[in-house]
Write a protein that holds these residues in place. Structure first.
Motif, PDB file in Angstrom:
ATOM      1  N   VAL A   1      33.054  40.729  37.290  1.00 11.28           N
ATOM      2  CA  VAL A   1      33.670  39.989  38.394  1.00 11.28           C
ATOM      3  C   VAL A   1      34.768  40.805  39.052  1.00 11.28           C
ATOM      4  N   SER A   2      35.752  41.228  38.266  1.00 13.32           N
ATOM      5  CA  SER A   2      36.901  41.944  38.822  1.00 13.32           C
ATOM      6  C   SER A   2      36.666  43.448  38.932  1.00 13.32           C
ATOM      7  N   ARG A   3      35.642  43.952  38.201  1.00 11.83           N
ATOM      8  CA  ARG A   3      35.348  45.381  38.120  1.00 11.83           C
ATOM      9  C   ARG A   3      36.482  46.150  37.449  1.00 11.83           C
ATOM     10  N   GLN A   4      37.274  45.467  36.661  1.00 14.44           N
ATOM     11  CA  GLN A   4      38.355  46.114  35.913  1.00 14.44           C
ATOM     12  C   GLN A   4      37.906  46.388  34.486  1.00 14.44           C
ATOM     13  N   SER A   5      38.340  47.529  33.942  1.00 11.95           N
ATOM     14  CA  SER A   5      38.064  47.851  32.556  1.00 11.95           C
ATOM     15  C   SER A   5      39.135  47.189  31.692  1.00 11.95           C
TER      16      SER A   5
END
Length: 254
Positions: free
Chosen positions: A21-25
């Motif tokens: 969703v956020s494309r954050q690791s």
């Protein structure tokens, strides 16, 4: 079929895995892993043990809801996965079941104590890692426990003691074999720490803030004390004891 770590979608070997969703690791403990089941449905892998290709979503209900609404699971699984409309509710139920299951283990290990007198003592001593209360506990019972928590903090025996209220008294009792539990203290130890971790995961997923629960409880305690002074004695009316779990004999001492 590879292990969960071998073929997860968007794996970052250094910092964790990427939320679709956020494309954050994010670290693994802040994510919920999903896989495609034999029937083609997307299923949550709370324990991160199911085989197959995995996709990750930040461990918040609103993030799971966004993934379903935006059809991100189909993209992650290359069209192979179908997510139920209430997938976010399924995750909530699994996290709640995990926390309830940890209750009995903590109690058997002596790291969860219930009963108003015992909980009061553990809070005042500073030994309690957290205060667990039924969501339907009466205000007077809550106020007494918050008074004990506050006393420990003022005495320097404890720092902030988080307050968790995710379950009703009936749900707590059912998880503990029919014992009536309204207030409980989580104590140090492997089982107690595991329970606290699962309570925290459920709180984060639901958007609850145990620290905010403390502040709210403090405000409620101060307001209740003010009401007692201003109104209770002035009108001469006897106070009705509506405490849930603090009437002698009502709550079983664990």
């Amino acid at each position: 079929m590879g292990s969960p770590r071998d073929d997860d979608w968007e794996e970052d070997g250094l910092n964790g895995r990427m939320c679709i969703v956020s494309r954050q690791s994010l670290p693994a403990e802040r994510l919920i892993r999903f896989v495609v089941g034999p029937d083609g449905a997307v299923v949550p892998d709370i324990r991160r043990k199911l085989p197959g290709r995995g996709a990750h979503v930040e461990a918040r209900r609103e993030a799971v809801e966004a993934a379903v609404k935006r059809n991100l699971f189909r993209r992650a699984f290359k069209g192979a996965g179908a997510a139920r409309p209430d997938l976010a509710g399924d995750v909530d139920a699994l996290l709640a079941r995990s926390a309830l299951g940890a209750l009995g283990l903590a109690r058997k290990a002596g790291q969860l104590v219930s009963g108003a007198a015992k909980v009061d003592a553990e809070l005042r001593s500073g030994r309690a890692l957290a205060l667990l209360q039924a969501s339907d506990a009466a205000p007077d019972g809550r106020r007494k426990m918050e008074g004990a928590r506050h006393a420990a903090i003022v005495a320097g025996k404890a720092g902030a003691i988080p307050v968790h209220r995710p379950f009703t008294a009936d749900e707590l009792g059912l998880a503990l074999g029919g014992v009536n539990v309204v207030h409980a203290a989580v104590l140090a130890g492997n089982a107690g720490s595991a329970l606290l971790s699962r309570l925290e995961a459920l709180a984060v997923y639901r958007g609850d803030d145990p620290a905010q629960a403390e502040r709210t409880a403090d405000a409620g305690r101060e307001q209740a004390e003010s009401n007692d002074i201003d109104g209770g004695a002035a009108n001469g009316a006897p106070r009705t004891d509506q405490r849930l779990g603090t009437i002698p004999g009502q709550e079983v001492e664990a």
